[in-house]
Design a protein around this motif. Structure first.
Motif, PDB file in Angstrom:
ATOM      1  N   ARG A 183      43.019  84.097  22.984  1.00 11.28           N
ATOM      2  CA  ARG A 183      43.065  84.959  21.793  1.00 11.28           C
ATOM      3  C   ARG A 183      43.873  84.316  20.666  1.00 11.28           C
ATOM      4  O   ARG A 183      44.670  84.961  19.999  1.00 11.28           O
ATOM      5  N   TRP A 184      43.648  83.028  20.441  1.00  6.86           N
ATOM      6  CA  TRP A 184      44.374  82.294  19.401  1.00  6.86           C
ATOM      7  C   TRP A 184      44.060  82.814  18.008  1.00  6.86           C
ATOM      8  O   TRP A 184      44.885  82.713  17.105  1.00  6.86           O
ATOM      9  N   GLY A 185      42.880  83.387  17.831  1.00  7.45           N
ATOM     10  CA  GLY A 185      42.503  83.929  16.529  1.00  7.45           C
ATOM     11  C   GLY A 185      43.431  85.034  16.059  1.00  7.45           C
ATOM     12  O   GLY A 185      43.506  85.321  14.869  1.00  7.45           O
ATOM     13  N   ASP A 186      44.168  85.665  16.993  1.00  7.58           N
ATOM     14  CA  ASP A 186      45.151  86.689  16.605  1.00  7.58           C
ATOM     15  C   ASP A 186      46.188  86.127  15.645  1.00  7.58           C
ATOM     16  O   ASP A 186      46.754  86.865  14.836  1.00  7.58           O
ATOM     17  N   PHE A 187      46.469  84.827  15.739  1.00  8.59           N
ATOM     18  CA  PHE A 187      47.501  84.207  14.921  1.00  8.59           C
ATOM     19  C   PHE A 187      46.995  83.730  13.565  1.00  8.59           C
ATOM     20  O   PHE A 187      47.779  83.286  12.733  1.00  8.59           O
ATOM     21  N   LEU A 188      45.708  83.808  13.338  1.00  9.05           N
ATOM     22  CA  LEU A 188      45.104  83.315  12.110  1.00  9.05           C
ATOM     23  C   LEU A 188      44.967  84.433  11.083  1.00  9.05           C
ATOM     24  O   LEU A 188      44.916  85.612  11.450  1.00  9.05           O
ATOM     25  N   PRO A 189      44.885  84.083   9.802  1.00  3.52           N
ATOM     26  CA  PRO A 189      44.656  85.105   8.785  1.00  3.52           C
ATOM     27  C   PRO A 189      43.414  85.931   9.131  1.00  3.52           C
ATOM     28  O   PRO A 189      42.386  85.379   9.516  1.00  3.52           O
ATOM     29  N   GLY A 241      43.304  87.957  11.656  1.00  3.21           N
ATOM     30  CA  GLY A 241      43.247  88.077  13.112  1.00  3.21           C
ATOM     31  C   GLY A 241      43.522  89.473  13.623  1.00  3.21           C
ATOM     32  O   GLY A 241      42.826  90.427  13.278  1.00  3.21           O
ATOM     33  N   LEU A 242      44.545  89.637  14.403  1.00  7.60           N
ATOM     34  CA  LEU A 242      44.850  90.886  15.107  1.00  7.60           C
ATOM     35  C   LEU A 242      45.010  92.071  14.163  1.00  7.60           C
ATOM     36  O   LEU A 242      44.456  93.125  14.397  1.00  7.60           O
ATOM     37  N   LEU A 243      45.770  91.903  13.098  1.00  5.70           N
ATOM     38  CA  LEU A 243      46.011  93.037  12.209  1.00  5.70           C
ATOM     39  C   LEU A 243      44.738  93.482  11.499  1.00  5.70           C
ATOM     40  O   LEU A 243      44.508  94.652  11.289  1.00  5.70           O
ATOM     41  N   ALA A 244      43.871  92.539  11.145  1.00 12.12           N
ATOM     42  CA  ALA A 244      42.597  92.897  10.511  1.00 12.12           C
ATOM     43  C   ALA A 244      41.715  93.640  11.505  1.00 12.12           C
ATOM     44  O   ALA A 244      41.021  94.590  11.143  1.00 12.12           O
ATOM     45  N   ALA A 245      41.734  93.234  12.762  1.00 14.16           N
ATOM     46  CA  ALA A 245      40.926  93.888  13.788  1.00 14.16           C
ATOM     47  C   ALA A 245      41.440  95.312  14.060  1.00 14.16           C
ATOM     48  O   ALA A 245      40.670  96.200  14.363  1.00 14.16           O
ATOM     49  N   ALA A 246      42.760  95.489  13.962  1.00 14.38           N
ATOM     50  CA  ALA A 246      43.354  96.800  14.235  1.00 14.38           C
ATOM     51  C   ALA A 246      43.171  97.770  13.065  1.00 14.38           C
ATOM     52  O   ALA A 246      43.177  98.960  13.250  1.00 14.38           O
ATOM     53  N   GLY A 247      43.024  97.216  11.856  1.00 20.63           N
ATOM     54  CA  GLY A 247      42.949  98.053  10.662  1.00 20.63           C
ATOM     55  C   GLY A 247      41.593  98.500  10.435  1.00 20.63           C
ATOM     56  O   GLY A 247      41.061  99.422  10.081  1.00 20.63           O
ATOM     57  N   LEU A 304      45.172  73.514  14.064  1.00 26.78           N
ATOM     58  CA  LEU A 304      45.445  73.421  15.500  1.00 26.78           C
ATOM     59  C   LEU A 304      45.117  74.739  16.200  1.00 26.78           C
ATOM     60  O   LEU A 304      44.499  74.756  17.265  1.00 26.78           O
ATOM     61  N   ILE A 305      45.495  75.855  15.593  1.00 24.03           N
ATOM     62  CA  ILE A 305      45.206  77.160  16.185  1.00 24.03           C
ATOM     63  C   ILE A 305      43.699  77.417  16.187  1.00 24.03           C
ATOM     64  O   ILE A 305      43.157  77.954  17.160  1.00 24.03           O
ATOM     65  N   GLU A 306      43.009  77.026  15.115  1.00 17.33           N
ATOM     66  CA  GLU A 306      41.546  77.161  15.084  1.00 17.33           C
ATOM     67  C   GLU A 306      40.897  76.346  16.202  1.00 17.33           C
ATOM     68  O   GLU A 306      39.964  76.810  16.870  1.00 17.33           O
ATOM     69  N   LEU A 307      41.399  75.149  16.420  1.00 13.46           N
ATOM     70  CA  LEU A 307      40.876  74.301  17.496  1.00 13.46           C
ATOM     71  C   LEU A 307      41.155  74.924  18.862  1.00 13.46           C
ATOM     72  O   LEU A 307      40.279  74.958  19.731  1.00 13.46           O
TER      73      LEU A 307
END
Length: 61
Positions: free
Chosen positions: A47-53, A55-61, A35-38
């Motif tokens: 910015r729903w991708g922030d909630f996916l594996p 997502g946000l933390l990978a982009a920040a790291g 559902l989040i991918e959709l």
């Protein structure tokens, strides 16, 4: 999860941002993840991708 769950995620993310925190969602089953991918494909401005594996933390790291 349905649209109500998506609204909850958005409201919780906003509350966390106001408090200087990061909302992390762990252990998504396939249905909520799909559902989040959709939502990400249909409404990328949310910015729903922030909630996916990865997502946000990978982009920040």
């Amino acid at each position: 999860m349905d649209v109500a769950g998506l609204h909850l995620l958005i409201h919780q993310r906003s509350a966390c941002q106001e408090a200087g925190l990061i909302l992390t969602v762990l252990g998504l089953d396939r249905q909520p993840q799909r559902l989040i991918e959709l939502a990400e494909k249909l409404f990328p401005e949310g910015r729903w991708g922030d909630f996916l594996p990865g997502g946000l933390l990978a982009a920040a790291g």
